[in-house]
Design a protein around this motif. Structure first.
Motif, mmCIF file in Angstrom:
data_model
loop_
_atom_site.group_PDB
_atom_site.id
_atom_site.type_symbol
_atom_site.label_atom_id
_atom_site.label_comp_id
_atom_site.label_asym_id
_atom_site.label_seq_id
_atom_site.Cartn_x
_atom_site.Cartn_y
_atom_site.Cartn_z
ATOM 1 N N LEU A 1 0.797 -1.205 0.000
ATOM 2 C CA LEU A 1 0.000 0.000 0.000
ATOM 3 C C LEU A 1 0.834 1.261 0.000
ATOM 4 O O LEU A 1 0.369 2.291 -0.398
ATOM 5 N N TRP A 2 2.056 1.200 0.480
ATOM 6 C CA TRP A 2 2.905 2.381 0.522
ATOM 7 C C TRP A 2 4.005 2.210 -0.509
ATOM 8 O O TRP A 2 5.015 1.554 -0.272
ATOM 9 N N SER A 3 3.769 2.786 -1.663
ATOM 10 C CA SER A 3 4.763 2.665 -2.734
ATOM 11 C C SER A 3 6.017 3.456 -2.379
ATOM 12 O O SER A 3 5.968 4.448 -1.671
ATOM 13 N N GLU A 4 7.138 2.986 -2.852
ATOM 14 C CA GLU A 4 8.424 3.645 -2.613
ATOM 15 C C GLU A 4 8.833 4.384 -3.886
ATOM 16 O O GLU A 4 9.507 3.834 -4.748
ATOM 17 N N VAL A 5 8.390 5.616 -3.990
ATOM 18 C CA VAL A 5 8.735 6.437 -5.145
ATOM 19 C C VAL A 5 9.978 7.252 -4.810
ATOM 20 O O VAL A 5 10.391 7.347 -3.658
ATOM 21 N N ALA A 6 10.563 7.850 -5.814
ATOM 22 C CA ALA A 6 11.785 8.637 -5.631
ATOM 23 C C ALA A 6 11.576 9.693 -4.554
ATOM 24 O O ALA A 6 10.494 10.241 -4.440
ATOM 25 N N PRO A 7 12.534 9.949 -3.737
ATOM 26 C CA PRO A 7 13.912 9.483 -3.753
ATOM 27 C C PRO A 7 14.135 8.207 -2.934
ATOM 28 O O PRO A 7 15.259 7.789 -2.750
ATOM 29 N N TYR A 8 13.062 7.548 -2.450
ATOM 30 C CA TYR A 8 13.215 6.400 -1.553
ATOM 31 C C TYR A 8 13.221 5.059 -2.280
ATOM 32 O O TYR A 8 13.574 4.050 -1.696
ATOM 33 N N GLY A 9 12.786 5.022 -3.517
ATOM 34 C CA GLY A 9 12.720 3.768 -4.264
ATOM 35 C C GLY A 9 12.339 4.040 -5.701
ATOM 36 O O GLY A 9 12.318 5.183 -6.153
ATOM 37 N N ASP A 10 12.030 2.977 -6.417
ATOM 38 C CA ASP A 10 11.742 3.149 -7.842
ATOM 39 C C ASP A 10 10.360 2.630 -8.236
ATOM 40 O O ASP A 10 10.117 2.306 -9.392
ATOM 41 N N SER A 11 9.428 2.543 -7.281
ATOM 42 C CA SER A 11 8.064 2.134 -7.597
ATOM 43 C C SER A 11 7.378 3.212 -8.425
ATOM 44 O O SER A 11 7.620 4.404 -8.234
ATOM 45 N N ALA A 12 6.514 2.780 -9.313
ATOM 46 C CA ALA A 12 5.723 3.735 -10.084
ATOM 47 C C ALA A 12 4.549 4.209 -9.237
ATOM 48 O O ALA A 12 3.949 3.433 -8.497
ATOM 49 N N CYS A 13 4.247 5.472 -9.316
ATOM 50 C CA CYS A 13 3.077 6.018 -8.640
ATOM 51 C C CYS A 13 1.856 5.681 -9.484
ATOM 52 O O CYS A 13 1.793 6.046 -10.656
ATOM 53 N N MET A 14 0.902 4.959 -8.891
ATOM 54 C CA MET A 14 -0.331 4.604 -9.582
ATOM 55 C C MET A 14 -1.475 5.356 -8.925
ATOM 56 O O MET A 14 -1.908 5.013 -7.825
ATOM 57 N N ALA A 15 -1.934 6.406 -9.601
ATOM 58 C CA ALA A 15 -2.957 7.285 -9.039
ATOM 59 C C ALA A 15 -4.291 6.564 -8.910
ATOM 60 O O ALA A 15 -4.621 5.682 -9.711
ATOM 61 N N PRO A 16 -5.087 6.939 -7.905
ATOM 62 C CA PRO A 16 -6.411 6.336 -7.743
ATOM 63 C C PRO A 16 -7.366 6.826 -8.826
ATOM 64 O O PRO A 16 -7.145 7.874 -9.443
ATOM 65 N N VAL A 17 -8.438 6.080 -9.029
ATOM 66 C CA VAL A 17 -9.472 6.499 -9.976
ATOM 67 C C VAL A 17 -10.183 7.730 -9.427
ATOM 68 O O VAL A 17 -10.400 8.698 -10.145
ATOM 69 N N LEU A 18 -10.536 7.669 -8.161
ATOM 70 C CA LEU A 18 -11.188 8.796 -7.486
ATOM 71 C C LEU A 18 -10.202 9.377 -6.476
ATOM 72 O O LEU A 18 -9.709 8.661 -5.620
ATOM 73 N N THR A 19 -9.925 10.662 -6.583
ATOM 74 C CA THR A 19 -8.850 11.267 -5.793
ATOM 75 C C THR A 19 -9.298 11.941 -4.500
ATOM 76 O O THR A 19 -8.451 12.390 -3.734
ATOM 77 N N ASP A 20 -10.606 12.024 -4.237
ATOM 78 C CA ASP A 20 -11.076 12.656 -3.004
ATOM 79 C C ASP A 20 -10.526 11.915 -1.799
ATOM 80 O O ASP A 20 -10.460 10.684 -1.785
ATOM 81 N N GLY A 21 -10.149 12.657 -0.772
ATOM 82 C CA GLY A 21 -9.616 12.066 0.446
ATOM 83 C C GLY A 21 -10.696 11.406 1.280
ATOM 84 O O GLY A 21 -11.876 11.374 0.893
ATOM 85 N N PRO A 22 -10.309 10.882 2.433
ATOM 86 C CA PRO A 22 -11.268 10.195 3.295
ATOM 87 C C PRO A 22 -12.343 11.145 3.808
ATOM 88 O O PRO A 22 -12.093 12.317 4.038
ATOM 89 N N THR A 23 -13.548 10.605 3.979
ATOM 90 C CA THR A 23 -14.672 11.401 4.466
ATOM 91 C C THR A 23 -15.128 10.965 5.848
ATOM 92 O O THR A 23 -16.083 11.511 6.385
ATOM 93 N N ARG A 24 -14.456 9.964 6.402
ATOM 94 C CA ARG A 24 -14.773 9.490 7.751
ATOM 95 C C ARG A 24 -13.501 8.924 8.366
ATOM 96 O O ARG A 24 -12.526 8.699 7.663
#
Length: 92
Positions: A1-24
């Motif tokens: 669940l916690w991707s390691e993107v630069a500068p900590y790793g080389d995982s690709a960032c895969m954006a969510p379909v819906l970007t709204d944050g938590p509501t509860r």
């Protein structure tokens, strides 16, 4: 669940379909009854931080999917910690 993107790793960032944050506040982020340092507003703030820093690159559909998965992964360790505290432990 916690991707390691630069500068900590080389995982690709895969954006969510819906970007709204938590509501509860999800169960594993709720304040424990005996935690006098935790407030509901702090729990919500921490969730928003987790979403902004980790959820938006986790490859999930939305915030609900991210936090449901995070709480499912945390369930067993949280039960162990609670049982240990009930047994008298003051430090984990």
């Amino acid at each position: 669940l916690w991707s390691e993107v630069a500068p900590y790793g080389d995982s690709a960032c895969m954006a969510p379909v819906l970007t709204d944050g938590p509501t509860r506040v999800y169960p594993c982020y709720e304040c424990a009854d005996d935690d006098t340092n935790c407030t509901a507003s702090h729990a919500a703030l921490f969730e928003r931080h987790e979403w902004a820093k980790h959820g938006v690159c986790a490859g999930v559909h939305d915030a609900d999917s991210f936090f449901t998965q995070a709480c499912a992964l945390a369930e067993a360790p949280l039960h162990i910690m609670a049982a240990t505290r009930r047994g008298g432990a003051t430090e984990l």
